[in-house]
Motif scaffolding. Structure first.
Motif, short mmCIF file in Angstrom:
data_model
loop_
_atom_site.label_atom_id
_atom_site.label_comp_id
_atom_site.label_asym_id
_atom_site.label_seq_id
_atom_site.Cartn_x
_atom_site.Cartn_y
_atom_site.Cartn_z
N LEU A 46 -0.19 6.27 10.07
CA LEU A 46 -1.34 5.50 9.57
C LEU A 46 -2.52 5.61 10.54
N TYR A 47 -2.21 5.59 11.81
CA TYR A 47 -3.29 5.63 12.81
C TYR A 47 -3.97 6.99 12.82
N ASN A 49 -4.15 9.04 10.49
CA ASN A 49 -4.85 9.28 9.22
C ASN A 49 -6.36 9.10 9.33
N GLN A 50 -6.77 8.21 10.24
CA GLN A 50 -8.21 7.91 10.32
C GLN A 50 -9.04 9.12 10.73
N LYS A 287 -9.12 19.80 1.50
CA LYS A 287 -9.19 18.41 1.05
C LYS A 287 -9.04 18.36 -0.46
N LYS A 288 -8.15 17.51 -0.90
CA LYS A 288 -7.93 17.38 -2.34
C LYS A 288 -8.87 16.32 -2.92
N GLN A 295 -12.31 10.06 -6.31
CA GLN A 295 -12.61 10.99 -5.22
C GLN A 295 -13.06 12.31 -5.84
N ILE A 405 -21.52 14.03 -13.35
CA ILE A 405 -21.68 13.33 -12.07
C ILE A 405 -20.35 12.82 -11.56
N SER B 528 -19.76 6.77 -12.39
CA SER B 528 -18.95 7.89 -12.85
C SER B 528 -17.73 7.43 -13.62
N ASN B 529 -17.23 6.25 -13.27
CA ASN B 529 -16.14 5.68 -14.04
C ASN B 529 -16.52 4.25 -14.35
N ASP B 597 -5.02 2.80 -12.35
CA ASP B 597 -4.22 2.13 -11.33
C ASP B 597 -5.07 1.03 -10.71
N GLN B 698 -7.97 -2.12 9.00
CA GLN B 698 -7.20 -1.32 8.05
C GLN B 698 -8.10 -0.92 6.90
N THR B 702 -10.41 8.38 2.21
CA THR B 702 -10.83 9.19 1.07
C THR B 702 -10.05 10.49 1.02
N TRP B 703 -9.29 10.72 2.05
CA TRP B 703 -8.47 11.94 2.10
C TRP B 703 -7.22 11.72 1.25
N LEU B 704 -6.80 12.77 0.54
CA LEU B 704 -5.62 12.63 -0.32
C LEU B 704 -4.44 13.39 0.27
N ASP B 706 -0.26 13.97 -0.84
CA ASP B 706 0.69 13.72 -1.94
C ASP B 706 -0.04 13.16 -3.15
N GLY B 707 -1.29 13.56 -3.33
CA GLY B 707 -2.04 13.11 -4.50
C GLY B 707 -2.49 11.67 -4.44
N ARG B 709 -4.58 8.48 -2.11
CA ARG B 709 -5.47 8.19 -0.98
C ARG B 709 -4.66 7.63 0.17
N ILE B 710 -4.92 8.15 1.34
CA ILE B 710 -4.14 7.70 2.49
C ILE B 710 -4.60 6.33 2.97
N ASN B 711 -3.68 5.60 3.54
CA ASN B 711 -4.03 4.35 4.21
C ASN B 711 -4.33 4.64 5.67
N ILE B 712 -5.19 3.83 6.21
CA ILE B 712 -5.70 4.10 7.54
C ILE B 712 -5.61 2.84 8.39
N VAL B 713 -5.21 3.00 9.62
CA VAL B 713 -5.32 1.91 10.59
C VAL B 713 -6.20 2.41 11.72
N GLY B 714 -7.19 1.64 12.07
CA GLY B 714 -8.13 2.05 13.11
C GLY B 714 -7.81 1.44 14.46
#
Lengths: 576, 1066
Positions: A46-47, A49-50, A287-288, A295, A405, B528-529, B597, B698, B702-704, B706-707, B709-714
Motif C-alpha cells: 500500500l505504501y 503504491n503511492q 498504465k492501464k 480512469q 471526452i 464523462s459519466n 460499482d 490514505q 489512479t493507477w490500475l 489487476d484492473g 484502482r490501487i489503494n495508497i497509504v502516504g
C-alpha cells in the motif's frame, strides 16, 4: 437546608456531566497511525503504491497527447512557440519547481520502517525492491535537472545537520542510484508483474542501464567543460550500462513486439496505441485505463484528429533512412519532399507509422472507416494546429469511441524493451568494443521488425548530413537509430543533454517543417523559409535558437535554497 | 391559581385564531412548569387603577407592560395605550416597554394614572456580557452592542451579518469566499487579523450556545433582540480560549413578564440584481485586442480582416444569424471564423430575481411565565439562470421561562432551522462548481451559441447549464434547558445544558450533457459519466455549564463574584456514497438505480474543551470600578501535558461624572468614564488537531493493478508534540461620554493586542528535508488599533433624528518569527500584514531609444520594446531586478501599498416625523490597495493565452502606436505577458469605497385609524440595499468581492436589493 440541597444539586450535576475520565483525550481516530502500520507485507504494498504516479503517462482526464507531445523540448517537435529552455530563455527560477525532495523522503521512510514487518524478508522483498527503484527514479530526475545535489538516504528531522550538506558529486549520486538498483534487481521478481502494471527485476535492469548510459555519456561528452567530472571519461558507467542491458537481453524475458508484422507491417505503430499490453512482450510497464473506473484520458481527441499545437520537424523526418539503408542524401530511392506521399515513399516504415499520411484512417467505428487523413491541420486554431505540416501519428488510435471526452483508454509504454537494445549498442560503441554480433542482437533486431536492411559496421554509407560530423559514422548511425526508434516518445531532450549535442542540432538553427503547398491551404497564413518550407519560428527566432551552452545544460539551483544552505553552490552560468 | 389564570385569559383575549393558539400554548406550558406554583391571595382592598400611557410626543403606546410589584399582577396597554390594573394605595406600578425607560409610580388615592415613557436613558442601559448582563455604565472592558429593533429596525435582509455590517466599530463583516452566493456565509473579524496560523475567528454565541459564521446565516434576523461584541481580553476573558479574538453574543427575543400577548406578522418582497457584472468588449473590440496580442508576440493574427468585417456587419445588423456555413459547406463559423457577439455574462446571470420573506412571532408573558415563539420562511432565487440556483430557509424558534417557585426558575429554548441550497454542478470533470465563474469570464464573444437550426456550436460554454446540480439540506436543532437557583437573595446559580445537532444531506448530480452539433452529431459536453453522490453528516455538540453569581451591596460598595465550570464536546461523523451507470436517465436521484460499482466514504471526528473560570467585580458607588477574571482552559487539540493553560485579566474604570466636584457639569456631561484593561487569553484552532499524532494519509490511486484502482497509504508529517496554546494579550484604554442630556453619546478606545507563542513553522529549512517542518509555538504578532463611535440624537419640532458615525482601524505586524531568511514574501519579524511589494513604474516606453537607454530589465524578459513597462531603478545599479527577494537585498522592489482594509467606517442617519421614518446606513473603507496579479484576466484583459483572456471594455485602453497614452501596456499572447504585469505602482488599484448599504422609507399608520380594524400597529416600508457605491476601483470588480477561488473577480457578485414590506402587530 434548602441551601444544602441546592449545593448538592449543583455539585452532583457537575460531577455527573463533567467528570469523565480522559475527557480531553480525543485523538483523531479515523486515520491510520504510524504505530499501527508497517506490520504486514500488504502495508508495504500500500505504501509503495503511492509512487506509481511518478512516470510520464496520461493522467486521468488529461487533455493532451501524453508522451507523444513531450519532444517539443527538442529538435524532434516544434510547438506553437519556441521552447524557452532551447531558446536560452530559461531564468534563474527555472529549477524552482524541480528541486523537490518529498518523494525521496517518502522512499526513505519506507527504508526506515520496512524491517518492522513481521514476516520473512523473502516474502516481502519485492516491495523493498520497488521502493529502492523509486528512490533511484526520483534521484535520477534530480540528477538530470541539477547534476550534483545533496544525496539523502535517511529520514531527516528538521534539526538535522545533513539539511545543510553540500552537493554530492554527480558521479557519486549516479553510483548511489546504480547501487539502489543493484539491490532492487536482486529483490524484485522476474517477469512481467501484474501483466506489466507493476515493477519487475527486468525494469530495474533496464533503468539501471539507462542511468548508467546517461552518466557515462554525460561524463564522456561534457569532459573538459564546466559540466564535466574531473578525471572521468564515463567508461565505468558505460560498462555498467553495457552489462545491465546485456543481462536483460540474455535473460530472454522480453522480446520486441512483432504482432502485426506479418499481416499489416504495423507492429511498430501498434506498440504505442493499445489499451492492453499485458500480453505484449516488449512493453515492460504501462498504465492501464478503464472508463468504468473513471480512469480515461482525452489524447485521441488530439492524436487522431489534429496537431495539438505541435508538429514533427523536417530534421527528424530527414533522419529516417531509405529502404535501401542509405540516407536520403545518397539513396536513389528518395523521391524528394514535395508532398507527404513522396516524402514517405521508400523510407524506413517507422516514418509512416510516426506521421500521418493521406489515406490513413483517422476515425473508425467497428472496422468501418468514417474518415481518413487528408491534410495536416495547418489552418486551425493555435491549440489544434500542426505547426510543421508533419502531423504526429505515433500513439494515435482511430477508434471513434476513444474520442468521446474522458473515454480514451489507449496507453503508452513506460518502459519498453527496445531501449535495452539501443543502450547496449550505444554503450558498447562508446566503449569502443562493439562487434557486428553486438549489432545483430540489438539494432538489427529493431531493423528486422520493420523490414529495414541491417546496419553493417563495415559498410556504413557516408551521409553528408550526419548530425555529428566529428563523431564516428557508427556513433552517428546508432544515434540515428535511437532517434528514429524512439521518435516523439519524450527521450530526445535528455539524449541531447547527455551528448552535449545542442551545438550540433539547435543553436543558431530554426526548425523547419514540410514543403508548403499553397493550393492545399488557400486561407492559411503560414511562414515559409526561402525554399518554401514551413518555418514556424521564422519571425520569433530570426537568428535561430539561443541555447546558452555554458549554462543551459543544467537548471539553476533555486536561489532561496542557496540562501538557506550556504554550502550549496550554484550551477555554471547561473551564478549572479 | 390555574383556574384564576384561565378565567383571566379568557376574559382578556379575543377569540381570534392566534389568541386561541396563544392560550393553548400558554396553558400547556403552565401545566408543564407551574405545578409547584403557589397562588397569591388577592387583597380585597384593591381598587382598579386606569390610565393611558404615551410616548413623549403623546402618541399612545400599545403593549406597555405594567406590573404591580406588590401583588405581582400584571397587564399591558391596549391599542389606545390604555390599561387597567388592580392595586391598592402604596403599591408600586412598574411601566416598561422595549426601548423605553422603565418607570415606577406609587399608587396614591387617585384611580387614574396617566404617564408618558421616555426613550431609554442610556445611563441605565444594560448590556449582555459574558454569562450575564451588566449596566453599560459599569463596564470596564471593551464592549459594543446594538439593539436590533431600536438601532436598525426592520430591514428585510437575508442574514444577520448583512444587517449589522458597519454598525459595530471593530467588527468587520465582509463577503466570504463564495461572494454573494445565495446562502453563503460572511466573514467576521473583530479588531482585524488575529493570528497568522491560529485563525482570526471570533467566538460567536447565540443565546449562550457556540455557533459559527455559517450558522449565523441560519438564524432569522427578525428573532434577534441584540448583539454584543466583547473586544478585549478583559471582556472576553471569561470565555477563555475561544474568545481570544473577541466574542459575539447574539441574544434572541424573549417574552416579558406581564406582557400582553403580541403577535407580529411581517412580510417582504424583494428584487435583487448583481451589483457588478463585468463590462465586456464587443466582438470587434475583442478580435482586435486578441490580434494585437498575437502580433506583439510575433505570432500571426488570429482573426482575419475579413472575419472582423463580418463581426462589424453582424453588429450593424447586416448579417442576421450569428453563424453561417464555412467555405467547405460543412462547418459553421466559430472559433477563428466566429463573428457572433455573445454577452456571456447576460446569458448566465438573470437581470433580477425575487426573494420573499414571511415571519410570524408571538411573545408575551404572564406573572411567572414568559414566552416567545416565531416561525419564518425565506425564499431566495439565485442570480444564475440554471441549476435551480436557490436558497430557502425555514426557522422555528421558541423560548419559555418560568418560575417554579421562589428560588427556582426554569428556562427552555428550542431552535430549529432548515436550509436548502441548490446550485449548478459546474459541468467540468475534476473541478468544483466555481469553475463556472472562470468559464464565463474567458468565453469568446465571437463564438456563436447555436446554428440557425438550434444546434449547439459552443458547447464549452453551455456545458454548465445542463450538467446537473447539487442540493444541500442543512438542519440545525438547538435545544437548551436551564435551571436557575436563587436560594438567598443575591446568590444565583445557573445550570445549563445545551445540545445542538446539525445534520446535512448533500446530493450532487453530475450529468452527461448531450448536445446536438451542427450536422446532427450528438456529443457529450457534460461530465464523462453521469454520477450521483449522496452524503450525510451529523455534528452533535454539547455544552454544559454551571455559573454561580453572588451579588452584594454594602452601602456604596458593590460586589459581584462569578464562579463557573464549563465543558464542550463535539462529535461529527459523515457517510456517503457515489455511483455511476444509471438504469434510466437520472430523474429520480437514487443510488439504487445505478449499476456501477458504488464507492463509499465516511469520516469521524471529536474534540472537547473544559474550563473553570471566575470573576470578581467591585465598584464603589459606580464611580470606581474594578474587575478581575481568570480562566483555566483545557483542550483535546493538544497532546497530554500541553492541554491546559491559565489566562487572567484585570480592568479598572473611573466614572468621573459621579464625583461631587463634577456636579455643576452634569447637565452637559451626563457621564464620563475612563477605563483600562489588560489580560490574556489562549487561542487555538481545530486545524491543528492531531498534530501530535503520526497519521498516515490514505486514498485511492489512479493507477490500475489487476484492473482495479490501487489503494495508497502516504507518509506521515513531522509531528508537533509540544504544540500548545497561543497566548493573546490585550491592553485596552477607553473613554466613554454622554453629553448634552444624553443626546450625544461617544466612545473612543485604543488597544494593543499581542499574540505570543504564535503557531508557525520552525525556522525554514532547506527543501532537502522533503516535507514541511513541524508547526511549533514561535513568534510574536501585534495588532494595534483604535475605535471611535459618536451618535447624536435630537428633535427639531416634530422631527426626531439621529446621526451616527463609527470608525475602526487596526494594523498588524509580526514582531518576532523564526525565519532568518529575510525573504520579503514570507512571515518574518517586521512584516506588516497586507504589505504589497512591487516596482515603482516609470511609465510606458514610447520609443526603442528609451528602452535602450533605460536601466536593463532583462532579468524578466530578453526583449523590451515600445509599449512595455519601464520599472524604476530604485537602487541605482543600472538594472531592474528583485535581488534575492530579501529584506537586505530586494533589488528595486519596495512596499508599494497595503491590501488590508483600513479605517472601516459606518454612518447611520435616521429621521422620524409622525409615522414616517427614513433610515440610511452606509459603510465604507477609507484606505485599501488592491493589486491585481498577472493572472487576473478581468483586470488586464489579457493573460498571455488565447483561452485565458477576458477582454473587457476597460482593458481596451492598452498601448499601441496609435494609442500611446494608454493606461495598460502592450498585450502579449505568451508568457512574455508577465513582464509588464508585475506588481507595480501604476496598476495598484485604490480599493477604498463608500457604499450606501441601505436606505429605508417607512410609514406607520396612526394608531387611531388601525385600531378600528383590530390591529395594534401597521407599518409599510420600501428599502434598498447596496444601491449606491462610490469607488475608483476598476469597474469590473465589486469592492467587497475582489477575491475569487479561481482568480480575482471570478466570484458570485453581491446583490442590489429593492424591497417592499409590511409589518403588522396584533
Amino acid at each position: 437546608m434548602k441551601l444544602l440541597k441546592i449545593i448538592s444539586f449543583v455539585f452532583l450535576t457537575t460531577f455527573i456531566v463533567g467528570c469523565e475520565d480522559d475527557f480531553l483525550d480525543k485523538p483523531i481516530v479515523d486515520r491510520l497511525e504510524q504505530a499501527n502500520f508497517w506490520k504486514t507485507k500488504t502495508d508495504l504494498e500500500l505504501y509503495v503504491n503511492q509512487f506509481y504516479g511518478a512516470f510520464p503517462q496520461w493522467y486521468n482526464n488529461q487533455y493532451n497527447g501524453g508522451i507523444y507531445w513531450q519532444d517539443v523540448n527538442s529538435d524532434n517537435l516544434a510547438g506553437i512557440t519556441a521552447n524557452n529552455r532551447l531558446n536560452g530563455e530559461a531564468t534563474i527560477d527555472s529549477g524552482n519547481g524541480a528541486w523537490g525532495f518529498g518523494s525521496i523522503r517518502r522512499t526513505n521512510i519506507f527504508m526506515k520502517y520496512y524491517e518492522n514487518v513481521d514476516d520473512d524478508f523473502d516474502n516481502y522483498k519485492h516491495y523493498v525492491g520497488e521502493a529502492l527503484f523509486f528512490r533511484a527514479y526520483y534521484n535520477f530526475n534530480l540528477l538530470k535537472n541539477f547534476g550534483a545535489f545533496p544525496y539523502i538516504d535517511k529520514v531527516l528531522t528538521e534539526v538535522d545537520e545533513e539539511l545543510y550538506s553540500p552537493r554530492t558529486e554527480r558521479n557519486v549520486v549516479a553510483q548511489n542510484i546504480i547501487n539502489d538498483l543493484d539491490d532492487a534487481i536482486s529483490y524484485m521478481k522476474s517477469g512481467k508483474q501484474k501483466g506489466g502494471n507493476r515493477l519487475s527485476k527486468e525494469i530495474a535492469l533496464l533503468f539501471q542501464a539507462r542511468v548508467a548510459l546517461y552518466e557515462g555519456t554525460w561524463e564522456k561528452y561534457h569532459a573538459g567543460t564546466v559540466f564535466g567530472v574531473t578525471g572521468s571519461n564515463g567508461s565505468a558507467f558505460l560498462e555498467i550500462a553495457k552489462n545491465a542491458s546485456h543481462n536483460l537481453i540474455l535473460s530472454g524475458v522480453h522480446q520486441l513486439n512483432t504482432e502485426g508484422v506479418a499481416t499489416e507491417g504495423t507492429a511498430y505503430y501498434k506498440t504505442f496505441n493499445q489499451s492492453d499490453y499485458s500480453g505484449n512482450k516488449e512493453v515492460m510497464l504501462w498504465k492501464k485505463f478503464d472508463k468504468e473506473l473513471d480512469q480515461a484520458h482525452n489524447a485521441q481527441r488530439y492524436l487522431s484528429r489534429n496537431g495539438g499545437g505541435r508538429g514533427v520537424t523536417k530534421s527528424l523526418v530527414d533522419d529516417y533512412l531509405c529502404m535501401d539503408g542509405k540516407p536520403i542524401a545518397t539513396s536513389p530511392l528518395y523521391l524528394g519532399d514535395a508532398n507527404l506521399i513522396d516524402v514517405t515513399t521508400n523510407r524506413d516504415p517507422r516514418l509512416s507509422q510516426t506521421i500521418w499520411l493521406p489515406g490513413q484512417p483517422t476515425d473508425v467505428t467497428n472496422g468501418t472507416v468514417n474518415s481518413s487523413f487528408t491534410l495536416p491541420s495547418l489552418d486551425d486554431i493555435p491549440e489544434q494546429i500542426c505547426t510543421t505540416g508533419y502531423q504526429i501519428r505515433k500513439g494515435s488510435n482511430p477508434n471513434s469511441d476513444f474520442k468521446v471526452i474522458r473515454s480514451g483508454t489507449t496507453s503508452s509504454p513506460i518502459f519498453r524493451y527496445a531501449e535495452a537494445l539501443l543502450i547496449f549498442a550505444e554503450a558498447k560503441a562508446e566503449l569502443g568494443s562493439i562487434t557486428q554480433a553486438d549489432l545483430d542482437i540489438s539494432i538489427n533486431k529493431l531493423r528486422d521488425r520493420v523490414g529495414m536492411p541491417h546496419l553493417n559496421m563495415n559498410t556504413i554509407e557516408n551521409d553528408p548530413n550526419w548530425l555529428y560530423p566529428d563523431l564516428s559514422p557508427l556513433i552517428n548511425e546508432i544515434r540515428r537509430e535511437t532517434r528514429v526508434e524512439f521518435a516523439v516518445e519524450g527521450y530526445r531532450a535528455t539524449d541531447l543533454m547527455r551528448w552535449n549535442a545542442h551545438s550540433y542540432v539547435t543553436v543558431g538553427k530554426q526548425p523547419l517543417g514540410a514543403k508548403f503547398n499553397p493550393a492545399d491551404f488557400p486561407s492559411a497564413t503560414v511562414q515559409l523559409d526561402a525554399n518554401g518550407y514551413i518555418s514556424p519560428y521564422k519571425s520569433e527566432l530570426p537568428s535561430g535558437f539561443e541555447f546558452v551552452q555554458n549554462r543551459d545544460y543544467l537548471l539553476a539551483i533555486p536561489e532561496y535554497q542557496i540562501e538557506l544552505n550556504s554550502n550549496l553552490t550554484q550551477n555554471p552560468g547561473w551564478e549572479q | 391559581m390555574r383556574k384564576n389564570y384561565k378565567k383571566c385569559t379568557e376574559k382578556k383575549l379575543l377569540s381570534t385564531s392566534i389568541t386561541k393558539l396563544r392560550t393553548s400554548i400558554s396553558f400547556i406550558l403552565m401545566l408543564l412548569f407551574c405545578s409547584s406554583m403557589s397562588a397569591n391571595a388577592i387583597n380585597e382592598q384593591q381598587k382598579i387603577i386606569k390610565g393611558k400611557v404615551t410616548d413623549t410626543s403623546l402618541q399612545p403606546l400599545p403593549g406597555v407592560t405594567i406590573i404591580n410589584t406588590t401583588s405581582k399582577a400584571g397587564t399591558s396597554t391596549d391599542f389606545n395605550g390604555e390599561y387597567n390594573i388592580k392595586a391598592k394605595k402604596g403599591d408600586i406600578l412598574v411601566f416598561s416597554y422595549v426601548g423605553m425607560e422603565k418607570q415606577s409610580i406609587t399608587v396614591e388615592d387617585s384611580i387614574t394614572i396617566n404617564t408618558s415613557l421616555k426613550d431609554s436613558n442610556t445611563l441605565e442601559e444594560v448590556v449582555v456580557v459574558g454569562y450575564g448582563t451588566q449596566k453599560k455604565i459599569n463596564i470596564t472592558g471593551s464592549v459594543v452592542s446594538v439593539n436590533v429593533d431600536k438601532v436598525i429596525g426592520d430591514r428585510p435582509v437575508a442574514n444577520i451579518a448583512t444587517l449589522i455590517q458597519g454598525s459595530l466599530p471593530g467588527l468587520t463583516i465582509g463577503y466570504g469566499s463564495s461572494g454573494g452566493e445565495p446562502g453563503s456565509s460572511n466573514s467576521l473579524q473583530i479588531r482585524g487579523i488575529g493570528s497568522i496560523n491560529g485563525g482570526s475567528a471570533p467566538y460567536i454565541l447565540v443565546d449562550g450556545f457556540p455557533s459559527s459564521a455559517g450558522e449565523l446565516n441560519s438564524l432569522n434576523p427578525e428573532d434577534i433582540e441584540d448583539i454584543s461584541v466583547l473586544k478585549d481580553a478583559a471582556a472576553a476573558a471569561i470565555y477563555g480560549s475561544k474568545g481570544a479574538f473577541g466574542v459575539i453574543l447574539v441574544s434572541t427575543k424573549t417574552g416579558k413578564k406581564g406582557m400582553k400577548a403580541q403577535a407580529t406578522y411581517s412580510s417582504s418582497y424583494q428584487l435583487a440584481t448583481n451589483t457588478v457584472t463585468p463590462n465586456m468588449a464587443n466582438s470587434v473590440e475583442f478580435a482586435n485586442s486578441i490580434n494585437d496580442g498575437f502580433l506583439n508576440s510575433n505570432l500571426q493574427a488570429r482573426f482575419s480582416a475579413e472575419t472582423i468585417q463580418k463581426m462589424q456587419d453582424y453588429l450593424d445588423g447586416k448579417i442576421e444569424n450569428e453563424t453561417e456555413l464555412t467555405a467547405n459547406g460543412k462547418n459553421w463559423t466559430a472559433g477563428k471564423t466566429g463573428y457572433a457577439n455573445n454577452r456571456w455574462f447576460s446569458r448566465f446571470y438573470k437581470d433580477n430575481v425575487a426573494r420573499t420573506k414571511h415571519n410570524l412571532s408571538i411573545r408575551g408573558g404572564e406573572k411567572k411565565t414568559t414566552y416567545f415563539f416565531s416561525g419564518s420562511i425565506f425564499e431566495q432565487e439565485g442570480q444564475l439562470r440554471y441549476g435551480d440556483d436557490t436558497y430557502d430557509r425555514i426557522n422555528v424558534n421558541s423560548t419559555v421561562k418560568t418560575e417554579a417557585n421562589n428560588w427556582l426558575d426554569f428556562e427552555l429554548a428550542f431552535k430549529y432551522s432548515k436550509e436548502t441550497t441548490l446550485f449548478g454542478s459546474g459541468g467540468l470533470n475534476g473541478y468544483s462548481k466555481n469553475i463556472l465563474y472562470h468559464q464565463i469570464a474567458r468565453a469568446h464573444p465571437t463564438n456563436p451559441l447555436f446554428d440557425p437550426e438550434g444546434n449547439v456550436i459552443d458547447g464549452g460554454v453551455l456545458r454548465a447549464t445542463k450538467s446537473g446540480n447539487g442540493k444541500l439540506d442543512e438542519y440545525i436543532t438547538n435545544f437548551s434547558f436551564a435551571a436557575i437557583l436563587e436560594p438567598i437573595k443575591g446568590w444565583s446559580t445557573k445550570i445549563r445544558y445545551q445540545k445542538k445537532t446539525k445534520s446535512t444531506y448533500n446530493n450532487i448530480a453530475r450529468l452527461e450533457n448531450y448536445l446536438t452539433l451542427p450536422g446532427g452529431d450528438v456529443r457529450n459536453f457534460g461530465y464523462s459519466n453521469t454520477s450521483f453522490t449522496k452524503s450525510s453528516g451529523i455534528t452533535e455538540e454539547e455544552l454544559f455549564n454551571v455559573v454561580s453569581t453572588y451579588k452584594k451591596s454594602i452601602k456604596k460598595h458593590n460586589f459581584k463574584a462569578i464562579l463557573g465550570y464549563e465543558h464542550r464536546r463535539n462529535e461529527y461523523q459523515s457517510v456517503g456514497a457515489s455511483n455511476t451507470d444509471f438504469i434510466a436517465p437520472l430523474t429520480i436521484p437514487a443510488l439504487r438505480t445505478a449499476l456501477g460499482d458504488a464507492t463509499a466514504f465516511d469520516s469521524f471526528g471529536q474534540w472537547t474543551t473544559q474550563g473553570v473560570f471566575s470573576s470578581v467585580q467591585y465598584n464603589y458607588d459606580e464611580k470606581y470600578l474594578l474587575e478581575f477574571k481568570a480562566r483555566s482552559d483545557g483542550s483535546s487539540i493538544f497532546s497530554n501535558g500541553k492541554r491546559w493553560g491559565f489566562f487572567p485579566s484585570a480592568s479598572i474604570g473611573y466614572n468621573i461624572a459621579k464625583e461631587d466636584f463634577f456636579e455643576p457639569l452634569t447637565n452637559i456631561v451626563n457621564s464620563l468614564k475612563i477605563r483600562a484593561s489588560y489580560g490574556s487569553l489562549g487561542n487555538h484552532t481545530r486545524d491543528h488537531a492531531g498534530y501530535y499524532q503520526q497519521l498516515l494519509p490514505q486514498g485511492r490511486g489512479t493507477w490500475l493493478v489487476d484492473g482495479k484502482r490501487i489503494n495508497i497509504v502516504g507518509a506521515p508529517r513531522i509531528v508537533s508534540p509540544t504544540l500548545t496554546w497561543e497566548t493573546v494579550s490585550t491592553a485596552n484604554l477607553g473613554i466613554d461620554a454622554n453629553l448634552f442630556n444624553n443626546k450625544l453619546i461617544t466612545s473612543f478606545e485604543v488597544y494593543d493586542r499581542r499574540v505570543s507563542d504564535l503557531f508557525g513553522n520552525s525556522n525554514p529549512v532547506p527543501n532537502v528535508l522533503g516535507t514541511n517542518p513541524p508547526t511549533v509555538n514561535n513568534g510574536v504578532f501585534s495588532t494595534k488599533g483604535f475605535e471611535f463611535a459618536i451618535n447624536w440624537q435630537d428633535k427639531i419640532g416634530k422631527v426626531s433624528y439621529n446621526v451616527g458615525f463609527n470608525v475602526a482601524d487596526s494594523k498588524s505586524e509580526i514582531i518576532k518569527f523564526n525565519n532568518d531568511s529575510g525573504n520579503i514574501y514570507q512571515n518574518r519579524a517586521g512584516r506588516v500584514s497586507g504589505d504589497i511589494w512591487g516596482f515603482e513604474t516609470v511609465g510606458i516606453f514610447q520609443t526603442q531609444e528609451e528602452v535602450d537607454t533605460a536601466p536593463v530589465q532583462t532579468r524578466y524578459s530578453p526583449r523590451w520594446r515600445p509599449g512595455d513597462i519601464q520599472y524604476k531603478d530604485l537602487n541605482g545599479d543600472g538594472k531592474i531586478d528583485h535581488g534575492t527577494n530579501t529584506e537586505e537585498d530586494h533589488g528595486d522592489l519596495k512596499i508599494i501599498g497595503n491590501s488590508r482594509a483600513r479605517y472601516n467606517y459606518g454612518i447611520r442617519l435616521g429621521a422620524k416625523f409622525k409615522g414616517i421614518g427614513l433610515n440610511i446606513a452606509m459603510q465604507g473603507v477609507a484606505k485599501r490597495d488592491v493589486n491585481f496579479g498577472s493572472g487576473t484576466n478581468l483586470f488586464w484583459g489579457h493573460r498571455g493565452n488565447l483561452w485565458q483572456n477576458s477582454i473587457t471594455k476597460a482593458s481596451l485602453d492598452y498601448w499601441s502606436p496609435e494609442n500611446t497614452s494608454a493606461y495598460f501596456p502592450k498585450p502579449y499572447m505568451k508568457r512574455e505577458h508577465t513582464k509588464n504585469t508585475k506588481a507595480q505602482t501604476r496598476y495598484l488599484q485604490n480599493g477604498a469605497y463608500l457604499r450606501v448599504k441601505n436606505i429605508q422609507l417607512s410609514y406607520t399608520i396612526p394608531a387611531n385609524i388601525i385600531t378600528k380594524i383590530g390591529v395594534t400597529s401597521l407599518r409599510f416600508y420600501i428599502s434598498a440595499d447596496n444601491m449606491l457605491t462610490f469607488t475608483s476601483l476598476n469597474e469590473n470588480f465589486d469592492p467587497e468581492t475582489t477575491a475569487g477561488q479561481l482568480g480575482q473577480g471570478k466570484i458570485y457578485p453581491p446583490s442590489k436589493v429593492l424591497s417592499t414590506g409590511i409589518k403588522l402587530t396584533f
